[in-house]
Write an enzyme that holds these catalytic residues in place. Structure first.
Site, PDB file in Angstrom:
ATOM      1  N   ASP A 110      -0.188   5.330   1.416  1.00  0.00           N
ATOM      2  CA  ASP A 110      -0.501   5.914   2.184  1.00  0.00           C
ATOM      3  C   ASP A 110      -0.854   5.126   3.365  1.00  0.00           C
ATOM      4  O   ASP A 110      -0.603   4.060   3.408  1.00  0.00           O
ATOM      5  CB  ASP A 110      -2.036   7.158   1.938  1.00  0.00           C
ATOM      6  CG  ASP A 110      -1.635   7.751   0.328  1.00  0.00           C
ATOM      7  OD1 ASP A 110      -1.026   8.864   0.646  1.00  0.00           O
ATOM      8  OD2 ASP A 110      -2.994   7.777  -0.264  1.00  0.00           O
ATOM      9  N   ASP A 160      -1.923  -0.557   6.052  1.00  0.00           N
ATOM     10  CA  ASP A 160      -2.134   0.134   7.223  1.00  0.00           C
ATOM     11  C   ASP A 160      -3.993   0.408   7.169  1.00  0.00           C
ATOM     12  O   ASP A 160      -4.309   0.052   8.750  1.00  0.00           O
ATOM     13  CB  ASP A 160      -1.734   1.189   7.473  1.00  0.00           C
ATOM     14  CG  ASP A 160      -2.342   2.217   6.215  1.00  0.00           C
ATOM     15  OD1 ASP A 160      -2.808   3.248   6.931  1.00  0.00           O
ATOM     16  OD2 ASP A 160      -1.711   2.309   5.336  1.00  0.00           O
ATOM     17  N   ASP A 203       0.925  -1.508   0.220  1.00  0.00           N
ATOM     18  CA  ASP A 203      -0.273  -0.302  -0.021  1.00  0.00           C
ATOM     19  C   ASP A 203       1.070   1.501  -0.355  1.00  0.00           C
ATOM     20  O   ASP A 203       2.251   1.328   0.365  1.00  0.00           O
ATOM     21  CB  ASP A 203      -1.120   0.370   1.301  1.00  0.00           C
ATOM     22  CG  ASP A 203      -1.624   1.292   1.713  1.00  0.00           C
ATOM     23  OD1 ASP A 203      -2.494   1.439   0.419  1.00  0.00           O
ATOM     24  OD2 ASP A 203      -1.657   1.611   2.414  1.00  0.00           O
ATOM     25  N   ASP A 239      -4.935   3.011  -2.975  1.00  0.00           N
ATOM     26  CA  ASP A 239      -6.076   4.101  -3.830  1.00  0.00           C
ATOM     27  C   ASP A 239      -5.260   5.267  -3.754  1.00  0.00           C
ATOM     28  O   ASP A 239      -6.307   6.621  -3.606  1.00  0.00           O
ATOM     29  CB  ASP A 239      -6.971   3.643  -2.646  1.00  0.00           C
ATOM     30  CG  ASP A 239      -8.755   4.337  -2.769  1.00  0.00           C
ATOM     31  OD1 ASP A 239      -9.180   5.111  -4.577  1.00  0.00           O
ATOM     32  OD2 ASP A 239      -9.587   4.278  -2.283  1.00  0.00           O
ATOM     33  N   ASP A 287      -3.718  11.992   0.569  1.00  0.00           N
ATOM     34  CA  ASP A 287      -4.327  13.943   0.235  1.00  0.00           C
ATOM     35  C   ASP A 287      -4.154  14.895   1.297  1.00  0.00           C
ATOM     36  O   ASP A 287      -4.747  15.658   1.181  1.00  0.00           O
ATOM     37  CB  ASP A 287      -5.601  12.696   0.251  1.00  0.00           C
ATOM     38  CG  ASP A 287      -5.867  12.353  -0.696  1.00  0.00           C
ATOM     39  OD1 ASP A 287      -5.222  12.218  -2.321  1.00  0.00           O
ATOM     40  OD2 ASP A 287      -6.635  10.457  -0.854  1.00  0.00           O
TER      41      ASP A 287
END
Length: 269
Positions: A35, A205, A33, A124, A44
């Protein structure tokens, strides 16, 4: 962070994404992943900091709907464009995000064992954020593919974000089911290699990292960041439905925790 040569051409994978060389000799596959796994925060949030006054208007905050964060970020990026926030400002903000604790140690270990580990990003976030950060960290060539939401600057200099795909999984946000992507990748690589990987590792996470790890087996390993949502959800699943979660669970607080486990896997296989 160490920056890669921006003039160095990147090969292109079968999906059209920039890719490093991939061989059939790698014994292990690692999904990352991005972020709060590779980086120390949500990318973001860096976009909010570059907005005027380091915040966005209440009407924009209130526009968020559960399961539709991708749409929300499309509106945030459009707002930044309207406010005249430049590509350079956005790039600087992404490059300045610190890595998660020990992450650079983990990437360094993987770079020194590229013959054993095939590495993929499954996130994502979006292509612009991930590609920008990895190049700054000198690690883009480590990853064979990056699966994430498309994002690029248009002719007007606005960063335009799109959803990755549509799916029917009820557990995941509308723009991305990580399990669909993970399963498709495993199947494709098994065909290309003529054999499956010995083990699959997943480092994450968040709550959206649960769904892909449900596709892993008992020989595989999930690395949830300690005390983050993924870790707490797995603990609840193990208590409430013993046996439903198949992979071995190794919580991590620093990249060195993951390195220790990977070294053991190499020794045992």
């Amino acid at each position: 962070m160490v920056e890669e040569n921006p003039l160095e051409p990147l090969p292109v994978s079968s999906s059209g994404m920039a890719s490093s060389s991939v061989t059939a000799t790698s014994r292990f596959l690692i999904f990352f992943d991005f972020d709060e796994t590779m980086i120390a925060e949500n990318s973001d949030d860096a976009m909010v900091r570059v907005a005027p006054g380091q915040t966005v208007p209440d009407w924009l905050k209130d526009s968020f709907r559960p399961g539709r964060f991708n749409e929300h970020m499309q509106r945030v990026l459009a707002y930044l464009a309207q406010q005249g926030v430049s590509e350079q400002v956005i790039r600087d903000a992404i490059e300045d995000i610190p890595p998660a604790p020990g992450l650079l140690v983990l990437l360094g270990f993987l770079r020194s064992h590229r013959q054993d580990f095939e590495c993929v990003v499954l996130s994502d976030a979006n292509t612009y954020f991930i590609e920008t950060w990895l190049r700054k960290a000198g690690s883009r060539q480590l990853f064979s593919e990056i699966f994430t939401n498309p994002a690029s600057f248009n002719k007007d200099g606005h960063l335009v974000l799109l959803p990755y795909h549509a799916h029917e999984c009820p557990r995941c946000p509308e723009n991305m089911c990580k399990q669909v992507i993970l399963r498709d990748y495993l199947a494709r690589r098994a065909r290309e290699r003529g054999k499956p990987f010995q083990k699959v590792f997943y480092i994450g996470d968040g709550a959206n990292d649960i769904c892909p790890t449900l596709a892993l087996g008992q020989k595989d390993t999930a690395f949830p960041r300690r005390d983050f949502p993924m870790h707490r959800i797995i603990q609840d699943m193990q208590k409430g439905q013993p046996g439903i979660y198949k992979p071995t669970v190794v919580p991590w607080a620093r990249g060195e925790d993951v390195v220790d486990c990977l070294k053991k896997a190499m020794e045992e296989s």
